[in-house]
Write a protein that holds these residues in place. Structure first.
Motif, PDB file in Angstrom:
ATOM      1  N   SER A  82      15.751  60.865  50.790  1.00 21.26           N
ATOM      2  CA  SER A  82      15.022  59.765  51.411  1.00 21.26           C
ATOM      3  C   SER A  82      13.642  59.569  50.790  1.00 21.26           C
ATOM      4  O   SER A  82      13.306  58.454  50.353  1.00 21.26           O
ATOM      5  N   GLN A  83      12.838  60.630  50.695  1.00 15.96           N
ATOM      6  CA  GLN A  83      11.490  60.486  50.164  1.00 15.96           C
ATOM      7  C   GLN A  83      11.507  60.175  48.674  1.00 15.96           C
ATOM      8  O   GLN A  83      10.728  59.343  48.192  1.00 15.96           O
ATOM      9  N   SER A  84      12.404  60.794  47.955  1.00 16.41           N
ATOM     10  CA  SER A  84      12.505  60.514  46.516  1.00 16.41           C
ATOM     11  C   SER A  84      12.852  59.059  46.285  1.00 16.41           C
ATOM     12  O   SER A  84      12.301  58.408  45.383  1.00 16.41           O
ATOM     13  N   ALA A  85      13.757  58.554  47.088  1.00 15.08           N
ATOM     14  CA  ALA A  85      14.150  57.153  46.938  1.00 15.08           C
ATOM     15  C   ALA A  85      12.982  56.226  47.250  1.00 15.08           C
ATOM     16  O   ALA A  85      12.783  55.214  46.557  1.00 15.08           O
ATOM     17  N   ASP A 101       9.791  56.883  46.852  1.00 16.45           N
ATOM     18  CA  ASP A 101       8.837  56.964  45.735  1.00 16.45           C
ATOM     19  C   ASP A 101       9.322  56.166  44.535  1.00 16.45           C
ATOM     20  O   ASP A 101       8.537  55.452  43.883  1.00 16.45           O
ATOM     21  N   LEU A 102      10.599  56.306  44.229  1.00 13.70           N
ATOM     22  CA  LEU A 102      11.145  55.586  43.084  1.00 13.70           C
ATOM     23  C   LEU A 102      11.103  54.069  43.323  1.00 13.70           C
ATOM     24  O   LEU A 102      10.816  53.293  42.410  1.00 13.70           O
ATOM     25  N   LYS A 103      11.392  53.690  44.515  1.00 11.87           N
ATOM     26  CA  LYS A 103      11.332  52.261  44.847  1.00 11.87           C
ATOM     27  C   LYS A 103       9.888  51.762  44.737  1.00 11.87           C
ATOM     28  O   LYS A 103       9.639  50.667  44.184  1.00 11.87           O
ATOM     29  N   ALA A 104       8.940  52.527  45.257  1.00  8.25           N
ATOM     30  CA  ALA A 104       7.525  52.144  45.174  1.00  8.25           C
ATOM     31  C   ALA A 104       7.073  52.010  43.727  1.00  8.25           C
ATOM     32  O   ALA A 104       6.258  51.130  43.398  1.00  8.25           O
ATOM     33  N   GLY A 105       7.620  52.858  42.856  1.00  8.69           N
ATOM     34  CA  GLY A 105       7.261  52.767  41.440  1.00  8.69           C
ATOM     35  C   GLY A 105       7.703  51.449  40.844  1.00  8.69           C
ATOM     36  O   GLY A 105       6.957  50.816  40.061  1.00  8.69           O
ATOM     37  N   ILE A 106       8.921  51.040  41.170  1.00  8.49           N
ATOM     38  CA  ILE A 106       9.408  49.750  40.656  1.00  8.49           C
ATOM     39  C   ILE A 106       8.554  48.620  41.191  1.00  8.49           C
ATOM     40  O   ILE A 106       8.179  47.692  40.450  1.00  8.49           O
ATOM     41  N   VAL A 107       8.230  48.692  42.482  1.00  3.97           N
ATOM     42  CA  VAL A 107       7.413  47.652  43.100  1.00  3.97           C
ATOM     43  C   VAL A 107       6.037  47.598  42.438  1.00  3.97           C
ATOM     44  O   VAL A 107       5.502  46.509  42.136  1.00  3.97           O
ATOM     45  N   ALA A 108       5.413  48.750  42.193  1.00  2.00           N
ATOM     46  CA  ALA A 108       4.077  48.794  41.568  1.00  2.00           C
ATOM     47  C   ALA A 108       4.106  48.175  40.184  1.00  2.00           C
ATOM     48  O   ALA A 108       3.159  47.476  39.771  1.00  2.00           O
ATOM     49  N   SER A 109       5.190  48.422  39.463  1.00  2.00           N
ATOM     50  CA  SER A 109       5.277  47.839  38.116  1.00  2.00           C
ATOM     51  C   SER A 109       5.333  46.329  38.182  1.00  2.00           C
ATOM     52  O   SER A 109       4.797  45.640  37.294  1.00  2.00           O
ATOM     53  N   LYS A 110       5.972  45.808  39.218  1.00  2.00           N
ATOM     54  CA  LYS A 110       6.035  44.353  39.387  1.00  2.00           C
ATOM     55  C   LYS A 110       4.649  43.798  39.705  1.00  2.00           C
ATOM     56  O   LYS A 110       4.285  42.708  39.236  1.00  2.00           O
ATOM     57  N   VAL A 111       3.861  44.542  40.501  1.00  2.00           N
ATOM     58  CA  VAL A 111       2.510  44.106  40.827  1.00  2.00           C
ATOM     59  C   VAL A 111       1.652  44.055  39.567  1.00  2.00           C
ATOM     60  O   VAL A 111       0.903  43.087  39.321  1.00  2.00           O
ATOM     61  N   GLU A 112       1.748  45.119  38.783  1.00  2.00           N
ATOM     62  CA  GLU A 112       0.944  45.159  37.562  1.00  2.00           C
ATOM     63  C   GLU A 112       1.346  44.062  36.588  1.00  2.00           C
ATOM     64  O   GLU A 112       0.520  43.518  35.865  1.00  2.00           O
ATOM     65  N   TYR A 171      18.101  52.410  46.329  1.00  2.00           N
ATOM     66  CA  TYR A 171      16.942  53.206  46.736  1.00  2.00           C
ATOM     67  C   TYR A 171      16.568  52.935  48.201  1.00  2.00           C
ATOM     68  O   TYR A 171      16.262  53.868  48.950  1.00  2.00           O
ATOM     69  N   GLN A 172      16.608  51.660  48.590  1.00  2.00           N
ATOM     70  CA  GLN A 172      16.216  51.379  49.975  1.00  2.00           C
ATOM     71  C   GLN A 172      17.278  51.882  50.953  1.00  2.00           C
ATOM     72  O   GLN A 172      16.956  52.287  52.077  1.00  2.00           O
ATOM     73  N   MET A 173      18.552  51.905  50.550  1.00  2.00           N
ATOM     74  CA  MET A 173      19.591  52.450  51.413  1.00  2.00           C
ATOM     75  C   MET A 173      19.422  53.964  51.552  1.00  2.00           C
ATOM     76  O   MET A 173      19.508  54.513  52.655  1.00  2.00           O
ATOM     77  N   VAL A 225      25.481  61.318  44.477  1.00  2.00           N
ATOM     78  CA  VAL A 225      26.148  60.395  43.546  1.00  2.00           C
ATOM     79  C   VAL A 225      25.436  59.053  43.534  1.00  2.00           C
ATOM     80  O   VAL A 225      25.242  58.428  42.487  1.00  2.00           O
ATOM     81  N   LEU A 226      25.019  58.592  44.702  1.00  2.00           N
ATOM     82  CA  LEU A 226      24.359  57.297  44.800  1.00  2.00           C
ATOM     83  C   LEU A 226      22.978  57.324  44.123  1.00  2.00           C
ATOM     84  O   LEU A 226      22.605  56.346  43.458  1.00  2.00           O
ATOM     85  N   MET A 227      22.246  58.417  44.257  1.00  2.60           N
ATOM     86  CA  MET A 227      20.938  58.535  43.607  1.00  2.60           C
ATOM     87  C   MET A 227      21.071  58.487  42.087  1.00  2.60           C
ATOM     88  O   MET A 227      20.305  57.806  41.398  1.00  2.60           O
ATOM     89  N   GLU A 228      22.063  59.178  41.576  1.00  4.00           N
ATOM     90  CA  GLU A 228      22.284  59.169  40.125  1.00  4.00           C
ATOM     91  C   GLU A 228      22.629  57.777  39.633  1.00  4.00           C
ATOM     92  O   GLU A 228      22.155  57.333  38.569  1.00  4.00           O
ATOM     93  N   ALA A 229      23.421  57.061  40.398  1.00  2.11           N
ATOM     94  CA  ALA A 229      23.786  55.705  40.007  1.00  2.11           C
ATOM     95  C   ALA A 229      22.570  54.788  40.008  1.00  2.11           C
ATOM     96  O   ALA A 229      22.427  53.927  39.124  1.00  2.11           O
ATOM     97  N   ALA A 230      21.668  54.967  40.967  1.00  3.96           N
ATOM     98  CA  ALA A 230      20.465  54.145  41.035  1.00  3.96           C
ATOM     99  C   ALA A 230      19.574  54.383  39.816  1.00  3.96           C
ATOM    100  O   ALA A 230      19.010  53.427  39.257  1.00  3.96           O
TER     101      ALA A 230
END
Length: 879
Positions: A415-418, A420-431, A404-406, A384-389
């Motif tokens: 855990s791993q999916s979260a 990866d998804l968090k890293a994607g958001i972070v990468a977009s901020k870098v770009e 995602y970090q929780m 449920v929490l993953m879907e909400a994120a």
């Protein structure tokens, strides 16, 4: 000479009686008919016969007797004094009377006062001989008739704390019999029974009556302190009354308290014992809850105490987490499985509840690494929490990142999916930041001299122009022969440039004046072909981290929650960069402070901040601990409100109190007030007589709660302390100590709620103490008089004792003062004898030896001159 003196005092014209020592004191000071003169005819006993004058038809006088034990009349007719007095035997010529004395140096002369024609016209006191050494007490007063209070159900019972059964009725047993001594020996350490009053004004002496003048006014006389704080706490400890040891220790122990270390040790031991007892219970009682509340509220700096408090809080959170997880399990409601027993059923999970479950599981497992809850049993929650994120990622980056970090930390399934998804958001901020930085413009340099390129590059390297060497020499790597010259120079320049740029990025001006230089240098290392791959990759990582921190700084102007997460990720990518960690600390501190600005209406928003800070890596441990405690405070507050709704008032108070101890923003005020009022309402009906132990548990629960509203707290504290004092007083009564009994019952009577119930017993015990003081005063010895004065003073300063009893105590002290007037000092014995034989010679005329008629003499106009020394007001010790 002595013969003349005696004859002059018994001359027929003027009769004088010379009194000295104790007899003089009684005549001069008592003045209440201590003497009585009585004449009777007696001829049967020779020892009582008085010689008659010729022609005297009156009856012979009987012996004149003093109404006191110390100066009984003695017939000294057959024992002539050593002094040269006249012969006063019936067979002597001087038959006007006979001499009585308690020693040969201080005779007392008694005369026949039965002849109305020859009255006694004057009494002369030889004041030179008067020495007051010990006051002579008046006759023993008759004890008043005391009717013990009737057991009508209005008096509190004798209750031993720690038990539920009342003992004897305080109104039917007066303790010791009226007028008797409590049975303690003067000089012992028991201040309630015959102790030495101690040094006036000594605060460390519990038996100090103040050292006041017994005839002065007494409002300023300090109460006799029945026992020291150490003795009182030790008494509670001996009865396993752990709560009172902690409660009164917390309230009264000061840094300068006598036996401070011993007092703290006693409190800590009581806390440990109370915790052990509470943990042994299957279902924790209100007594145990109140004890645990007291333990966690103790503010003493002590390692053992801190350890106890931490253990209690860890265990409490574990219990709370287990209950909350059980409630929020994603299962259909089952009537046969009513959740945690507080009336709540398992509920279908929404995103908010799912997030709470994942948080509780994660924090529980952090605290119990060897007793992990199995996260797979709660996989519905992380789903449920993953879907909400996913849904929030487009609208609320901070909320999505937090979820995602929780999940990355606490979910075994996602855990791993979260991550990866968090890293994607972070990468977009870098770009995003890279795009804003733009591309590097080539450097404008002088061309290298043809055929001397290597020498020119070496000269630039020596001048520390690392960027120019990398940019101009990069394309030349691999073109020289033999190979290696250009590469060696460019590698050295690349390493030096990376080091120099990293230092700039770690400095105080990393994100201000040095920003463009840092970005351009990293770009040199990334884009030039001659740079070694390892150095190029490291430069790329540092540049991405730098871009991400720049994004965090920008976000901090709009959303500190997002900024903290981005800064945390940036610092994690560059682990040893102090400037990056300092920026994380700065942003997280701002977020923590900003959360405090939320009102109670936005408590969920504030709580989400604390949840984020407590689960975000790289946040400093102090801020993380503060956030976790505040997150728990809000969680416990909700729990308390739910318990209140279920009418579980004790548990509601317990959770609300613990919530306030961790963070009090007023979130529990209504819950505590309503729970306390409900407990007051539940415990007002019926007779109090057999219910003081139950009431004490209620009042302790309310009084020990942190953040309890003032009115409810004051009421509970007043009643709790009133019952404590009442019980203490009744235990002292059982021990026969009237002084301590009066002291504690008076303190109990300070409570308006208790005063009517305790007043009859207080007045009865006060009368017993007065009788005791009267008995001690009548005994007359110095120690007994000291103790009597102290008891009188205790009654005078005990404000709830009746006016009649206080007046009797004051009158008794005033009489003692009158009887202890300043004494006349006696000179040495030879001088006394000289005055005795010479002074009267100056004042009296020698009667004719052959004349038997008594000559009258005019009364003296002046008393004999004496030399006295005026003393100041006497203390109780002098009395």
């Amino acid at each position: 000479m002595a013969e003349k003196e005696n004859e002059s005092f018994f001359s027929p014209k003027a009769k004088k009686v010379m009194l000295t020592s104790s007899a003089a004191l009684l005549v001069a000071l008592a003045g209440t008919g201590t003497y009585y003169w009585q004449a009777n005819q007696t001829s049967e006993t020779a020892s009582s016969e008085i010689g008659k004058k010729p022609g005297n038809t009156s009856k012979a006088s009987k012996d004149i007797r003093l109404n006191t034990d110390d100066n009984q009349v003695k017939d000294d007719r057959n024992n002539k004094p050593d002094s040269k007095g006249g012969d006063l035997s019936p067979n002597s010529n001087n038959s006007d009377g006979f001499a009585l004395s308690d020693d040969t140096e201080n005779p007392v002369y008694l005369v026949d006062a039965s002849d109305p024609k020859n009255p006694i016209t004057q009494l002369i006191v030889d004041s030179d001989k008067v020495v007051i050494e010990t006051p002579i007490p008046p006759a023993i007063p008759t004890d008043p008739i005391i009717t013990p209070p009737v057991d009508d159900g209005t008096l509190p019972p004798v209750i031993d704390p720690g038990t539920d059964d009342p003992s004897t009725d305080p109104g039917t047993d007066p303790g010791t019999a009226p007028g008797t001594d409590p049975g303690t020996d003067p000089g012992t350490d028991n201040p309630g029974g015959g102790t030495d009053p101690g040094n006036p004004g000594d605060p460390d002496n519990p038996g100090d009556p103040g050292g006041e003048d017994p005839g002065s006014q007494f409002p300023d006389v300090a109460l006799v302190v029945p026992e020291s704080l150490y003795e009182r706490l030790d008494s509670y400890s001996g009865n396993d009354n752990f709560y009172n040891v902690m409660y009164y220790g917390q309230r009264e122990i000061k840094p300068d308290s006598e036996k401070y270390d011993d007092l703290i040790k006693m409190v800590v031991e009581a806390a440990a014992d109370a915790k052990t007892k509470a943990y042994q219970e299957q279902m924790m009682t209100s007594d145990s809850l109140a004890n645990l509340q007291m333990i966690t509220s103790l503010g003493f700096e002590n390692k053992e105490l801190k350890k106890l408090q931490d253990e209690i809080r860890i265990d409490l959170y574990s219990k709370f987490a287990e209950q909350e997880i059980g409630i929020y399990l994603s299962k259909p409601a089952d009537p046969e499985n009513p959740g945690d027993g507080n009336g709540e059923q398992p509920q279908a999970l929404d995103a908010e509840k799912a997030q709470q479950v994942i948080y509780y599981i994660g924090k529980y497992n952090d605290q119990h690494p060897k007793e992990d809850l199995n996260p797979y049993e709660y996989s519905e929650a992380d789903k449920v929490l993953m879907e909400a994120a996913h849904q929030e990622q487009a609208t609320n980056i901070a909320a999505a990142l937090n979820k995602y970090q929780m999940l990355a930390q606490y979910s075994p399934t996602y855990s791993q999916s979260a991550k990866d998804l968090k890293a994607g958001i972070v990468a977009s901020k870098v770009e995003q930041e890279r795009a804003e930085a733009g591309t590097r413009e080539p450097g404008q340099y002088e061309p290298l001299p043809a055929g001397h390129e290597l020498e020119a590059l070496k000269q630039l390297l020596d001048k520390k122009k690392y960027a120019q060497v990398v940019e101009q020499g990069g394309d030349l790597v691999g073109t020289d022969f033999p190979l290696g010259g250009f590469k060696l120079v460019v590698d050295k320049a690349s390493e030096a440039l990376l080091k120099e740029t990293d230092e700039l990025a770690s400095g105080s001006d990393a994100f201000t004046s040095n920003k463009e230089t840092i970005i351009r240098n990293y770009q040199f290392l990334l884009e030039e072909s001659g740079v070694e791959k390892g150095l190029s990759d490291k430069a790329a990582t540092h540049l991405d981290a730098y871009f991400l921190m720049l994004q965090a700084i920008k976000a901090s102007d709009k959303d500190l929650s997002e900024a903290v997460i981005l800064a945390s990720e940036s610092a994690a990518d560059w682990d040893d960069n102090d400037a990056f960690q300092a920026k994380v600390d700065d942003i997280s501190s701002k977020l923590l402070s900003s959360a405090e600005q939320y009102g109670l209406a936005d408590m969920k928003k504030e709580e989400s901040v604390y949840e984020l800070l407590s689960t975000t890596p790289r946040v400093n441990e102090a801020d993380k601990a503060t956030a976790f405690n505040r997150k728990k405070a809000f969680a416990y507050s909700r729990k308390a409100a739910n318990l209140l709704s279920g009418k579980n008032y004790n548990d509601a108070i317990f959770y609300a109190s613990e919530s306030n101890q961790m963070y009090n923003k007023g979130q529990n005020e209504d819950t505590l007030r309503d729970a306390a009022r409900a407990l007051f309402a539940q415990n007002t009906s019926g007779d109090y007589y057999d219910r003081y132990n139950d009431l004490l548990k209620v009042y302790r629960m309310i009084a020990s709660a942190s953040g309890m509203p003032k009115n409810e707290a004051a009421m509970a504290i007043e009643r709790q302390e009133a019952i404590d004092n009442f019980q203490k007083g009744m235990r002292e009564k059982a021990d026969g100590d009237h002084e301590k009994t009066v002291y504690y019952l008076d303190k109990a009577a300070d409570s308006d709620w208790m005063s009517d119930k305790v007043n009859p017993e207080l007045q009865y015990q006060a009368q017993l103490l007065l009788n005791n003081a009267n008995d001690l005063k009548a005994a007359g010895n110095e120690d007994d008089l000291k103790l009597a004065v102290r008891y009188y003073k205790t009654l005078l300063v005990t404000k709830h004792v009746s006016k009649g009893t206080r007046d009797e105590a004051r009158d008794a002290i005033n009489k003692l003062k009158k009887n202890s007037a300043p004494a006349v000092k006696r000179d040495d014995a030879p001088q006394e004898k000289q005055q005795k034989h010479t002074e009267p010679q100056k004042e009296e005329t020698k009667p004719q030896a052959e004349d038997n008629e008594v000559q009258k003499e005019a009364p003296q106009t002046e008393a004999p001159q004496t030399e006295t020394k005026q003393e100041g007001p006497e203390t109780s010790e002098q009395v």
